[in-house]
Scaffold this motif. Structure first.
Motif, PDB file in Angstrom:
ATOM      1  N   VAL A  85       0.841  -1.208   0.000  1.00 13.23           N
ATOM      2  CA  VAL A  85       0.000   0.000   0.000  1.00 13.23           C
ATOM      3  C   VAL A  85       0.871   1.251   0.000  1.00 13.23           C
ATOM      4  CG1 VAL A  85      -1.637   1.368   1.371  1.00 13.23           C
ATOM      5  CG2 VAL A  85      -2.001  -1.086   1.087  1.00 13.23           C
ATOM      6  N   VAL A  86       1.895   1.265   0.848  1.00 12.11           N
ATOM      7  CA  VAL A  86       2.792   2.425   0.939  1.00 12.11           C
ATOM      8  C   VAL A  86       3.551   2.609  -0.370  1.00 12.11           C
ATOM      9  CG1 VAL A  86       4.816   3.383   2.091  1.00 12.11           C
ATOM     10  CG2 VAL A  86       3.013   2.298   3.447  1.00 12.11           C
ATOM     11  N   ARG A  87       4.059   1.519  -0.949  1.00 13.72           N
ATOM     12  CA  ARG A  87       4.818   1.630  -2.197  1.00 13.72           C
ATOM     13  C   ARG A  87       3.962   2.195  -3.343  1.00 13.72           C
ATOM     14  NH1 ARG A  87       6.619  -3.915  -0.823  1.00 13.72           N
ATOM     15  NH2 ARG A  87       8.641  -3.749   0.230  1.00 13.72           N
TER      16      ARG A  87
ATOM     17  N   ASN B 281       1.223   9.915  -0.740  1.00 11.72           N
ATOM     18  CA  ASN B 281      -0.102  10.217  -0.189  1.00 11.72           C
ATOM     19  C   ASN B 281      -0.018  10.235   1.336  1.00 11.72           C
ATOM     20  OD1 ASN B 281      -2.785  10.175   0.726  1.00 11.72           O
ATOM     21  ND2 ASN B 281      -3.497   9.031  -1.054  1.00 11.72           N
ATOM     22  N   ASP B 282       0.197  11.417   1.893  1.00 13.21           N
ATOM     23  CA  ASP B 282       0.422  11.528   3.342  1.00 13.21           C
ATOM     24  C   ASP B 282      -0.795  11.094   4.158  1.00 13.21           C
ATOM     25  OD1 ASP B 282       3.009  12.435   3.001  1.00 13.21           O
ATOM     26  OD2 ASP B 282       2.427  14.545   2.933  1.00 13.21           O
TER      27      ASP B 282
ATOM     28  N   GLN C 237      -2.980   6.749   7.793  1.00  8.44           N
ATOM     29  CA  GLN C 237      -3.923   5.654   8.037  1.00  8.44           C
ATOM     30  C   GLN C 237      -3.174   4.342   8.275  1.00  8.44           C
ATOM     31  OE1 GLN C 237      -6.881   5.309   4.934  1.00  8.44           O
ATOM     32  NE2 GLN C 237      -7.931   3.606   5.922  1.00  8.44           N
ATOM     33  N   VAL C 238      -2.118   4.123   7.514  1.00  7.84           N
ATOM     34  CA  VAL C 238      -1.301   2.924   7.692  1.00  7.84           C
ATOM     35  C   VAL C 238      -0.645   2.926   9.077  1.00  7.84           C
ATOM     36  CG1 VAL C 238       0.791   1.719   6.887  1.00  7.84           C
ATOM     37  CG2 VAL C 238      -0.885   2.577   5.224  1.00  7.84           C
TER      38      VAL C 238
ATOM     39  N   GLU D 165      -1.786   4.263  11.726  1.00  3.07           N
ATOM     40  CA  GLU D 165      -2.839   3.988  12.710  1.00  3.07           C
ATOM     41  C   GLU D 165      -3.116   2.489  12.798  1.00  3.07           C
ATOM     42  OE1 GLU D 165      -5.303   5.306  15.694  1.00  3.07           O
ATOM     43  OE2 GLU D 165      -3.890   6.480  14.491  1.00  3.07           O
ATOM     44  N   ILE D 166      -3.098   1.802  11.648  1.00  4.49           N
ATOM     45  CA  ILE D 166      -3.333   0.346  11.649  1.00  4.49           C
ATOM     46  C   ILE D 166      -2.190  -0.365  12.375  1.00  4.49           C
ATOM     47  CG2 ILE D 166      -3.539  -1.707  10.182  1.00  4.49           C
ATOM     48  CD1 ILE D 166      -4.800   0.178   8.055  1.00  4.49           C
ATOM     49  N   PHE D 167      -0.944   0.053  12.106  1.00  6.28           N
ATOM     50  CA  PHE D 167       0.203  -0.527  12.825  1.00  6.28           C
ATOM     51  C   PHE D 167       0.055  -0.302  14.331  1.00  6.28           C
ATOM     52  CE2 PHE D 167       3.031  -0.179   8.864  1.00  6.28           C
ATOM     53  CZ  PHE D 167       3.040  -1.556   8.664  1.00  6.28           C
ATOM     54  N   ASN D 168      -0.384   0.879  14.702  1.00 11.23           N
ATOM     55  CA  ASN D 168      -0.558   1.227  16.114  1.00 11.23           C
ATOM     56  C   ASN D 168      -1.594   0.316  16.787  1.00 11.23           C
ATOM     57  OD1 ASN D 168      -0.334   2.851  18.542  1.00 11.23           O
ATOM     58  ND2 ASN D 168      -2.293   3.774  17.958  1.00 11.23           N
ATOM     59  N   HIS D 169      -2.750   0.111  16.100  1.00  9.68           N
ATOM     60  CA  HIS D 169      -3.808  -0.748  16.647  1.00  9.68           C
ATOM     61  C   HIS D 169      -3.344  -2.198  16.754  1.00  9.68           C
ATOM     62  CE1 HIS D 169      -7.196   2.257  15.407  1.00  9.68           C
ATOM     63  NE2 HIS D 169      -6.672   2.534  16.591  1.00  9.68           N
ATOM     64  N   ALA D 170      -2.403  -2.561  15.893  1.00  6.36           N
ATOM     65  CA  ALA D 170      -1.885  -3.936  15.922  1.00  6.36           C
ATOM     66  C   ALA D 170      -0.821  -4.123  17.004  1.00  6.36           C
ATOM     67  CB  ALA D 170      -1.310  -4.310  14.565  1.00  6.36           C
ATOM     68  N   GLY D 171      -0.502  -3.042  17.733  1.00  4.56           N
ATOM     69  CA  GLY D 171       0.455  -3.137  18.830  1.00  4.56           C
ATOM     70  C   GLY D 171       1.897  -2.912  18.441  1.00  4.56           C
ATOM     71  N   MET D 172       2.140  -2.413  17.232  1.00  9.66           N
ATOM     72  CA  MET D 172       3.500  -2.160  16.787  1.00  9.66           C
ATOM     73  C   MET D 172       3.998  -0.827  17.340  1.00  9.66           C
ATOM     74  SD  MET D 172       4.963  -2.004  12.866  1.00  9.66           S
ATOM     75  CE  MET D 172       4.506  -3.694  12.508  1.00  9.66           C
ATOM     76  N   THR D 173       5.269  -0.766  17.707  1.00 15.81           N
ATOM     77  CA  THR D 173       5.815   0.489  18.221  1.00 15.81           C
ATOM     78  C   THR D 173       5.880   1.526  17.096  1.00 15.81           C
ATOM     79  OG1 THR D 173       8.107  -0.091  17.726  1.00 15.81           O
ATOM     80  CG2 THR D 173       7.232  -0.782  19.874  1.00 15.81           C
ATOM     81  N   ALA D 174       5.833   2.781  17.484  1.00 17.26           N
ATOM     82  CA  ALA D 174       5.842   3.870  16.498  1.00 17.26           C
ATOM     83  C   ALA D 174       7.138   3.853  15.685  1.00 17.26           C
ATOM     84  CB  ALA D 174       5.669   5.209  17.201  1.00 17.26           C
ATOM     85  N   ASP D 175       8.274   3.551  16.345  1.00 19.52           N
ATOM     86  CA  ASP D 175       9.568   3.543  15.650  1.00 19.52           C
ATOM     87  C   ASP D 175       9.624   2.449  14.586  1.00 19.52           C
ATOM     88  OD1 ASP D 175      10.472   5.645  17.125  1.00 19.52           O
ATOM     89  OD2 ASP D 175      11.643   4.440  18.542  1.00 19.52           O
ATOM     90  N   LYS D 176       9.126   1.256  14.940  1.00 22.42           N
ATOM     91  CA  LYS D 176       9.155   0.147  13.986  1.00 22.42           C
ATOM     92  C   LYS D 176       8.240   0.446  12.793  1.00 22.42           C
ATOM     93  CE  LYS D 176       8.569  -4.837  13.443  1.00 22.42           C
ATOM     94  NZ  LYS D 176       8.186  -6.120  14.076  1.00 22.42           N
ATOM     95  N   ALA D 177       7.045   0.994  13.082  1.00 18.22           N
ATOM     96  CA  ALA D 177       6.103   1.325  12.015  1.00 18.22           C
ATOM     97  C   ALA D 177       6.708   2.359  11.079  1.00 18.22           C
ATOM     98  CB  ALA D 177       4.797   1.839  12.619  1.00 18.22           C
ATOM     99  N   GLN D 178       7.333   3.384  11.679  1.00 18.48           N
ATOM    100  CA  GLN D 178       7.940   4.437  10.868  1.00 18.48           C
ATOM    101  C   GLN D 178       9.071   3.887  10.005  1.00 18.48           C
ATOM    102  OE1 GLN D 178       6.686   7.760  10.936  1.00 18.48           O
ATOM    103  NE2 GLN D 178       7.853   7.758   9.024  1.00 18.48           N
ATOM    104  N   ASN D 179       9.831   2.939  10.550  1.00 18.45           N
ATOM    105  CA  ASN D 179      10.933   2.349   9.804  1.00 18.45           C
ATOM    106  C   ASN D 179      10.422   1.567   8.588  1.00 18.45           C
ATOM    107  OD1 ASN D 179      13.795   1.535   9.461  1.00 18.45           O
ATOM    108  ND2 ASN D 179      12.999  -0.502   9.972  1.00 18.45           N
ATOM    109  N   ILE D 180       9.347   0.798   8.779  1.00 14.67           N
ATOM    110  CA  ILE D 180       8.753   0.037   7.672  1.00 14.67           C
ATOM    111  C   ILE D 180       8.261   0.989   6.584  1.00 14.67           C
ATOM    112  CG2 ILE D 180       6.796  -1.417   7.007  1.00 14.67           C
ATOM    113  CD1 ILE D 180       7.043  -2.780   9.753  1.00 14.67           C
TER     114      ILE D 180
END
Length: 515
Positions: free
Chosen positions: A385-387, A392-393, A398-399, A401-416
């Motif tokens: 989706v990101v690629r 599209n900011d 939104q992506v 937010e989904i990582f956050n709800h899944a319990g992923m840390t903000a740093d890991k989500a940002q890195n992905i």
């Protein structure tokens, strides 16, 4: 009786079809008919309007074939519904020979001017078709019909400024609803929503049954995010002309987005009913109604609808959407066995083709997979989706937010997210650099591979188009490359109808000389 009338005034090659299926078979054989006389009521299966729909949709007929509806039906629903597809004439039974001959001769004489234009359009030689339109108008024959074909061509190939100029010229002589509606279409594509709305409201105030103007007015309000007004217009339209499948489907989609489940359900059910024998039948209404049933706690009907989608439609994307919805239904009911099974099936489909899902469905799939415990597949889906939407900011948020709800840390989500975005930027930059260095063949191949990998990335599609135009400006037009480029622009139009570079590139593409 019609056949004998036609023979009496000189017709020689006449095909008589007993039903809609046989009529389609005749049209498929490639014989070019001068005219089709088609009843509305054709017994079991398709009606005459649906045969006309299919003939136009599948290009079994072109502008040079006259289509005449012949019927005893006089209800407003049927008359307005049939008229929306613009047959060349409409004859109410009973018919006499003199009236039939007069109407046929008039229509066929007008249509005979269009044969060369028709051949050019079918061959996608749009510049040739436009030249032929100008030549025909110079003779003073069939001007109104030719003008409509030329303006439609200009709109279809993205030459909106040229279309706008011609529509204004037509309207300076005579105020006709199709030209004013066309001018509104050009304004819409140029992003001039207020102008489009003003023109369309003028058309509607003068002719409330001119349904095309209502449809485009709905599009303007959709573009502005005013779904309430869009739904209000559609409700009024479906009261006037209830048998338009596309309009009912649009009403269902808009009402569903607004949370008006009762209106959405009624519209989707009507769409499915109208689509039973129509070439325009799509899985969208079935999937939409399944979502409504799920939200209304009617899982059994929802699952049956999804089963019907897989059975009736050979559409991989629709089947993927159905699979995601199936998983959501099982999650809602707590059916852990089927949740696991559906998650495995979905992951396998996405691994085979990660770009199969639309952005909306991909996000729903990722959310389902996270809840089903398949974090690896969910992360992979969101990376895709990101690629495809790296610039599209709003979607990127939104992506996150989904990582956050899944319990992923903000740093890991940002890195992905950052890694996925940088991959696309690097790919894009290399293609652009190659083109700037004059290595056009290499740029084309690099960007061709990129769009195969990321077919929903608007920027890559536009960069490929730009490189293709540069190489053809240097070496001359190449039919295969033109076709590939048009497909890119068509895809961009689906992803972002108001993307101005698409309009510019389309216009430039049409001016490239042949070798």
């Amino acid at each position: 009786m019609l056949r004998e009338m036609l023979k009496n005034f000189g017709s020689k090659n006449i095909s008589v079809a007993a039903n809609a299926k046989e009529a389609i078979t005749f049209l498929e054989q490639g014989d070019k008919y001068d005219a089709v006389l088609c009843d509305y009521n054709l017994g079991q299966g398709k009606n005459g309007q649906q045969v006309f729909e299919e003939a136009k949709f599948r290009r079994l007929i072109g502008p040079a074939t006259a289509w005449i509806i012949v019927t005893a039906e006089k209800t407003s629903d049927m008359v307005i519904g049939a008229a929306e597809y613009m047959p060349d004439d409409y004859i109410i039974k009973p018919i006499n020979e003199a009236a039939l001959r007069s109407r046929l001769e008039k229509v066929i004489a007008k249509k005979s001017e269009l044969q060369d234009i028709e051949r050019a359009i079918f061959a996608k030689n749009f510049n040739t078709a436009l030249t032929l339109c100008d030549k025909a108008m110079g003779t003073g024959k069939a001007n109104n019909e030719i003008l409509r074909i030329k303006t439609n061509l200009l709109l279809d190939i993205g030459r909106y400024d040229d279309a706008k100029e011609l529509f204004n010229k037509i309207l300076s002589v005579r105020d006709v609803p199709w030209a004013k509606t066309g001018l509104a279409k050009a304004a819409f594509h140029l992003g001039e929503m207020e102008t489009a709305q003003r023109l369309l409201k003028e058309v509607i105030s003068e002719n409330r049954t001119y349904m095309e103007a209502h449809d485009w007015l709905v599009k303007t309000y959709q573009q502005q995010g005013d779904l309430e007004e869009a739904q209000r217009i559609l409700l009024r339209c479906t009261e006037t002309s209830p048998n338009s499948m596309n309009r009912q489907k649009m009403l269902g989609e808009i009402a569903h987005k607004r949370g008006d489940l009762d209106v959405a359900e009624k519209a989707y059910r009507k769409t499915i009913k109208l689509g039973e024998n129509s070439i325009l039948n799509t899985p969208i209404a079935h999937l939409g109604l399944a979502k409504i049933c799920t939200e209304k706690d009617n899982p059994n009907e929802a699952l049956q609808l999804l089963k019907n989608v897989r059975k009736e439609f050979d559409d991989k994307a629709a089947n993927l959407d159905a699979k995601v919805m199936e998983g959501v239904i099982y999650q809602k009911s707590g059916d852990h066995v089927n949740i696991r099974k559906t998650a495995e099936e979905l992951a396998a489909i996405l691994q085979e083709d990660p770009n199969l899902a639309s952005t909306e469905v991909a996000i729903e799939a990722a959310e389902f997979l996270f809840k089903a415990g398949d974090k690896k597949s969910a992360e992979s889906m969101l990376q895709t989706v990101v690629r495809n939407n790296h610039d599209n900011d709003t979607l990127i948020d939104q992506v996150k937010e989904i990582f956050n709800h899944a319990g992923m840390t903000a740093d890991k989500a940002q890195n992905i997210i950052d890694t996925s975005r940088s991959e696309v930027v690097d790919i894009n930059n290399k293609g652009v650099t190659l083109a700037k260095e004059g290595k056009l063949e290499e740029a084309i191949q690099w960007l061709r591979n990129a769009k195969a990998m990321l077919p929903n990335n608007k920027q890559i599609l536009l960069n490929f188009t730009h490189a293709a135009i540069l190489i053809m400006q240097k070496n001359g037009k190449n039919d295969n490359l033109v076709s590939e480029t048009r497909e890119c622009l068509k895809r961009v139009g689906i992803l972002d109808p108001l993307e101005q570079r698409r309009i510019q590139y389309q216009s430039t593409l049409d001016t490239i000389p042949n070798r």
